[in-house]
Design a protein around this motif. Structure first.
Motif, short mmCIF file in Angstrom:
data_model
loop_
_atom_site.label_atom_id
_atom_site.label_comp_id
_atom_site.label_asym_id
_atom_site.label_seq_id
_atom_site.Cartn_x
_atom_site.Cartn_y
_atom_site.Cartn_z
N MET C 99 26.82 40.74 32.97
CA MET C 99 26.55 40.50 34.40
C MET C 99 27.71 39.74 35.04
O MET C 99 27.65 39.40 36.21
N GLY C 109 39.45 35.94 22.67
CA GLY C 109 38.88 36.50 23.88
C GLY C 109 37.38 36.70 23.82
O GLY C 109 36.78 37.28 24.72
N LYS C 152 22.61 41.72 44.44
CA LYS C 152 23.01 43.10 44.18
C LYS C 152 21.79 44.01 44.11
O LYS C 152 21.77 45.10 44.67
N PHE D 139 29.16 40.76 40.25
CA PHE D 139 30.03 41.44 39.31
C PHE D 139 29.76 42.94 39.32
O PHE D 139 28.61 43.38 39.27
N ILE D 140 30.83 43.73 39.41
CA ILE D 140 30.67 45.17 39.41
C ILE D 140 31.55 45.77 38.32
O ILE D 140 32.77 45.61 38.33
N GLN D 152 38.08 38.94 27.06
CA GLN D 152 38.86 38.36 28.15
C GLN D 152 39.63 37.18 27.56
O GLN D 152 39.04 36.37 26.84
N GLU D 158 40.51 31.38 32.74
CA GLU D 158 40.91 30.19 33.48
C GLU D 158 41.21 30.51 34.96
O GLU D 158 41.13 29.64 35.82
N MET D 160 39.42 31.96 36.93
CA MET D 160 38.19 31.80 37.72
C MET D 160 37.69 30.37 37.70
O MET D 160 36.65 30.07 38.28
N SER D 164 34.82 29.77 40.51
CA SER D 164 33.45 29.88 40.02
C SER D 164 32.74 28.53 40.06
O SER D 164 31.56 28.44 39.76
N ARG D 196 36.71 34.64 43.26
CA ARG D 196 36.13 34.59 41.92
C ARG D 196 36.02 35.99 41.31
O ARG D 196 36.22 36.17 40.12
N PHE D 197 35.71 37.00 42.14
CA PHE D 197 35.57 38.36 41.60
C PHE D 197 36.89 39.13 41.61
O PHE D 197 37.17 39.91 40.72
N ASP D 200 38.74 38.31 38.58
CA ASP D 200 38.05 38.49 37.31
C ASP D 200 38.53 39.80 36.71
O ASP D 200 38.33 40.87 37.29
N ARG D 202 37.50 41.56 34.47
CA ARG D 202 36.49 42.52 34.04
C ARG D 202 35.91 43.30 35.21
O ARG D 202 35.24 44.29 35.04
#
Lengths: 118, 125, 585, 254
Positions: C99, C109, C152, D139-140, D152, D158, D160, D164, D196-197, D200, D202
């Motif tokens: 999420m 990692g 969301k 988060f998408i 990651q 770091e 974020m 965050s 923050r996103f 990111d 990810r």
């Protein structure tokens, strides 16, 4: 009044000086551009400008332009480098110092002329 | 542009680079204007007295095409820079959309007229 | 106003948001009711981490985690719950990562893990890195991430709505009544299933890490219906709260190597838990600290604290992995953990007990298998009895996600299968809530709610705190009776309808008094020492008589009377079982 | 208005602790009965180490029960009690009396600006959360998740660390001179959330978020007045993050 610190005043001065300069610029373009209407029209406006309150006003415009110019450089440094944000306060004090110097310097040169009527 | 209340709105609104381009323009034009205007002020205000800026002096100076171009560049860049700066202020402080529209309309018209006047003046000598 | 949703979630902390998210995935309409804005919930204050046997740093297995949880709970933990939990939490942590939760990372990692109190390898041999963390703001990150996911998913939120009554008839929950703070209006919510996840009641104590809003509202409403509250005597005091303020200082500080020291600088935990020292479970550390203080080895002006020493740790660790508490110590005490010893004292922290539920979060109506249809509970509010007599650090965040998720899934499944229950007329439904407010607004007494609350908090701290005895608790029973009598004389002076926070605070005081009543009665009744419940007059654990859960019922026929019942402890998991043994570390 | 003196601290009282005499000036407003906001001054005693929130709670509990404000956690993590204290936005629970007043001094408390005042110090937070929701604050990543975590690196995580850390208290947004005059600006808090996103590794919706930031209501409205950075109770270098987003938009669109 919100008790912001250097950044807030830098922003406010930048905006106010910008608007003041714009106002002056518009007058300036109009008065200089007016010579296309002939010498008499131009000189009529110009003699008004020659009066001392306008000439002292110009000193402030000069200071405003210098502030706006150097604070603009400060903004560019902040926008395009990583360290600009960290040193924004010090840079602003630098900008203020330069503006003050410019004002004093310009006054030093211009005041005798105004007082001497030249 | 109104605030996107939902992310669907936001997604639909998200496809113009206008603000980005203006933002970059402000920085580039500002950088150039720093030199042009400080030079201009020095030459026309500090170096010489306001009393010297007579009709003849202006006409003589502007007979030189280099000065013509120099002044025109200031005219164009500073009016654009100033107009966009003022647009920022208008968009910040004038919140009602109809008011904002006519304030902007009047303002931009004045700027355009001044630009025309200045350009015609410069090149009619 | 009248609303209708398949599933209603009360509370928007970790458990509530998790439940709402998973209920929504079950293809039913979901609304979440919170007396705050969701991101204000106290899950955000959790710091240290969420324990799961991922084995990212050192070998780890869910069986070890299950064992630690059972032993940590002093064998009062239901072992079936512990087994489900120790297995589920591994997936749940990965789900949180998927999420987007910004966990700290290992050099490879992966999700970073660190040591935490009571978490051991190989059934108690040595401390193990099990706590998955995001610096020392793990709770904050969980709360934010879950709220984001609900945005969301488009979950409907009713923010700043205070639930005032649950509608339960013939063992079936029909919905609830809530008070809208911004208008002063009562709303009736009709639902197929309701999930309670409104948190604990730490504000009954004077020194607490809990928010001002944690007043046990829903526990009390449940209790007022004559339904039981389980294991209320077990209340965890976190060993490390900032001195005087009670603000939580994460256990992660000891997980990273922080050392507790008394006035002579001695590492006193070596005497109390020779194997894992400062990383012993919370009840043991709290008692050790209080013992040090009682024996005159405390620090500070009133000698009522001990120091936590971080000065031997590198500055990067203190300002990086422990940034949050470093900031708190600097802000509130003007002390810098990099070079100063920080004074701490135990602070009321977490209710192990609460609304009894089964493994799917379904609320129990007695100790012998009765349930309230359509009513679920999760998080600190609930007592699945995962934590038994003492909760291990990191297991609260684990509890939220595992049992919040299970309750959400179960409630949605139930809601898909049933029709809406009959609903009383609005007037009938709201009668009790209207009466409650009428009494508070139109009373004739001159009692000050804040003064009563203060007396409650101080007396609870003194009489039902870390060390307990029969005499003090019996006295406390009388004090609560007296305070309840005085509470009848509280009148709200602010007549406004909108945002009447005085009215809310007065109502919350009533809820707190109920929680304190159930807690004191349960504690007085249990004549042994187990986990967080430590009696000076019964110092030994007594498995022969007391290996059972307490169920406290309000006597609806007699004022101020609490009926105590019991529920057996599940001593076996599905595949593993751990025999009760003496609890040494 | 002068009130009786009493003890505002939640900490145990000890005779050796010197008490400060304070005047607390609160801007009050109840739309049910007042046409406009007015100042009321309360006399209180407090310890130097008390939080301003302790003092305000004391006023509510013992002097003026109708005084309305939000509060919850009392230690700066829930973000409920953003107020304008002595001319600056701060969390009342993270501001100590000694930092804003000396004995005999005055503490002024006003609601945060730019949002509608509902009652006393409590404002309508909906527009603030609308801006938050406008940046797709979640988060998408639609690609199938691995069985374990997405990898990651420590450095990537770091990136974020600051953004965050935001608790959505609105101290920053309501200190922004642009937001005061024009609420259509998304504001610093929403941009921090976008940061923050966007940063990111990810997340897969970077371009959409840069698009939202690229609008008239997005990052370009920031005039770098730094009030947000000064106001943030979590010490997030907000202006720096906004500048990073500006550059990301510029290079992302270039």
């Amino acid at each position: 009044m919100y008790r912001g610190r250097e950044g807030q005043w830098a922003f406010l001065l930048h905006r106010l000086s910008g608007l003041a300069i714009l106002l002056y610029l518009m007058l300036h373009v109009f008065s200089i551009g007016s010579f296309i209407f002939g010498e008499r029209f131009y000189m009529a406006i110009h003699e008004t400008y020659d009066l001392w309150p306008f000439r002292i006003g110009l000193l402030f415009v000069t200071a405003g332009v210098v502030y706006h110019a150097f604070n603009g450089l400060r903004i560019i440094v902040m926008d395009f480098t990583g360290f600009g944000v960290a040193y924004q306060r010090q840079m602003w004090y630098g900008v203020m110092a330069i503006s003050l110097l410019a004002f004093v310097g310009a006054a030093w040169v211009v005041m005798p002329r105004i007082l001497g009527g030249y | 542009m109104i605030r996107a209340r939902t992310f669907t709105d936001a997604r639909q609104q998200a496809h113009s680079n206008a603000e980005l381009n203006w933002w970059i323009f402000m920085r580039i034009s500002g950088l150039i204007l720093v030199f042009l205007i400080l030079g201009h002020i020095y030459m026309t205000f500090i170096q010489v007295s306001e009393s010297d800026a007579t009709f003849d002096a202006v006409v003589n100076k502007l007979a030189n095409p280099a000065w013509k171009f120099y002044d025109w560049l200031i005219l164009a860049l500073s009016l654009l820079h100033g107009a966009n700066g003022a647009r920022y202020s208008i968009e910040d402080y004038v919140r009602s959309r109809p008011n904002r529209a006519w304030v902007k309309g009047v303002f931009f018209t004045v700027i355009a007229l001044l630009f025309t006047l200045g350009t015609v003046g410069l090149f009619s000598i | 106003m009248h609303h209708r949703y398949d599933v209603l979630v009360v509370g928007a902390g970790g458990a509530g948001l998790m439940a709402a998210l998973y209920a929504a995935k079950g293809d039913v309409s979901v609304a979440c009711i919170s007396k705050l804005y969701p991101t204000r919930s106290h899950t955000g204050a959790a710091q240290g981490g969420i324990g799961a046997a991922l084995g990212n740093v050192q070998e780890d297995h869910w069986e070890w985690h299950m064992f630690d949880t059972v032993k940590g709970g002093d064998y009062l933990t239901d072992q079936d719950a512990a087994e489900v939990f120790a297995k589920d939490i591994i997936d749940a942590v990965y789900e949180l990562e998927h999420m987007g939760l910004p966990f700290s990372r290992t050099p490879e990692g992966k999700i970073a893990q660190r040591k935490f109190g009571g978490h051991t390898r190989d059934f108690g041999k040595a401390a193990v890195e099990r706590s998955c963390y995001a610096k020392d703001r793990t709770g904050h990150m969980i709360l934010q991430t879950l709220y984001q996911q609900n945005v969301k998913a488009g979950t409907t939120f009713f923010n700043e709505f205070h639930v005032t009554d649950l509608l339960i008839e013939d063992g079936r929950c029909q919905g609830l009544v809530a008070y809208e703070l911004s208008t002063g209006e009562l709303h009736t919510f009709h639902a197929k299933a309701v999930i309670l996840a409104a948190g604990g009641y730490g504000r009954v104590f004077k020194i607490t890490s809990n928010a001002l809003t944690l007043t046990g509202d829903l526990m009390s409403i449940y209790y007022r219906k004559g339904l039981p509250l389980e294991d209320m005597e077990f209340y965890q005091f976190h060993p490390t709260g900032l001195a005087k303020l009670g603000i939580l200082v994460t256990e992660g500080i000891r997980g990273e190597g922080g050392i507790l020291r008394n006035d002579s600088g001695e590492r006193f935990m070596e005497r109390y838990a020779p194997t894992i020292k400062d990383l012993a479970p919370r009840d043991i550390v709290s008692r050790s600290i209080i013992t040090e203080i009682r024996e005159g080895r405390g620090v500070g002006r009133d000698k009522d604290a001990v120091n936590i020493d971080l000065t031997h740790l590198p500055r990067e660790v203190i300002e990086g992995k422990l940034a949050e508490i470093t900031d708190l110590a600097r802000t509130y005490l003007g002390m810098d953990p990099v070079k100063d010893l920080v004074p701490i004292q135990p602070t009321a922290h977490y209710a192990m007990g609460g609304i009894p539920t089964n493994l799917d979060g379904l609320c129990l109506s007695d100790g012998s298998g009765g349930t309230v249809e359509g009513l679920y509970a999760a998080g600190e509010q609930a007592c699945v009895s995962l934590h038994g007599a003492n909760r291990l650090g990191t297991n609260s965040l684990g509890d939220l996600v595992v049992f919040g998720r299970r309750a959400g899934i179960a409630a949605a499944k139930y809601a898909r299968q049933v029709e809406y229950p009959d609903m009383p007329e609005t007037g009938d439904a709201q009668r009790e809530s209207v009466d409650l407010f009428e009494r508070l607004r139109n009373g004739s007494g001159k009692e000050n709610a804040a003064a009563i609350r203060k007396e409650l908090q101080e007396s609870m701290m003194n009489n039902v705190g870390i060390f307990r005895n029969g005499k003090d608790m019996a006295a406390q029973v009388d004090i609560i009776k007296e305070l309840k009598a005085r509470y009848q004389g509280v009148t709200v002076s602010d007549p406004s309808r909108r945002y009447n926070s005085e009215l809310i605070e007065a109502m919350e005081l009533g809820f707190m008094l109920d929680c304190a009543e159930a807690m004191t009665a349960s504690a007085l009744n249990r004549t042994e020492s187990r986990g967080a419940h430590d009696r000076e007059d019964f110092t030994e654990r007594n498995d022969a008589e007391w290996l059972k859960h307490t169920m406290a019922y309000k006597n609806l026929n007699k004022a101020d009377d609490v009926i105590i019942g019991y529920k057996p402890v599940a001593l076996k998991g599905f595949t593993r079982a751990f025999e009760p043994k003496p609890r040494v570390y | 208005m002068t009130q009786t003196h009493a003890q505002a601290s939640s900490a145990p009282v000890s005779a050796s602790v010197p008490m400060l005499q304070l005047k607390v000036k609160v801007l009050r407003f109840d739309p049910e009965k007042d046409k406009k906001a007015y100042w009321t001054t309360y006399d209180v005693e407090a310890q130097a180490g008390d939080r301003v929130l302790d003092v305000i709670n004391h006023i509510k509990w013992y002097l003026e029960p109708s005084l309305t404000f939000r509060r919850s956690c009392m230690h700066g993590i829930c973000g409920s009690d953003a107020m304008l204290i002595n001319g600056r936005n701060r969390l009342a629970c993270k501001t100590l009396v000694r930092d804003v007043a000396k004995s005999g001094g005055t503490i002024t408390v006003e609601p945060i600006r730019g949002l509608k005042v509902e009652k006393d110090l409590l404002v309508d937070m909906e527009p603030f959360f609308d801006s938050y929701k406008a940046i797709m604050p979640y988060f998408i990543n639609e690609s199938p998740a691995p069985a374990a975590e997405r990898i990651q690196s420590e450095e990537e995580a770091e990136r974020m660390a600051h953004s965050s850390n935001c608790i959505l208290c609105a101290c920053c947004t309501t200190s922004c001179p642009i937001f005061w005059v024009n609420g259509s600006y998304l504001g610093p808090a929403a941009i921090v959330q976008a940061h923050r996103f966007i940063f990111d590794t990810r997340d897969e919706a970077t371009q959409q978020r840069l698009g939202i930031m690229n609008q008239n209501t997005g990052v370009w409205r920031c005039r770098t007045a730094y009030n947000c950075t000064e106001a943030c109770p979590r010490d997030i270098p907000i202006t720096q993050l906004i500048e990073e987003v500006k550059r990301a938009v510029m290079y992302g669109q270039a």
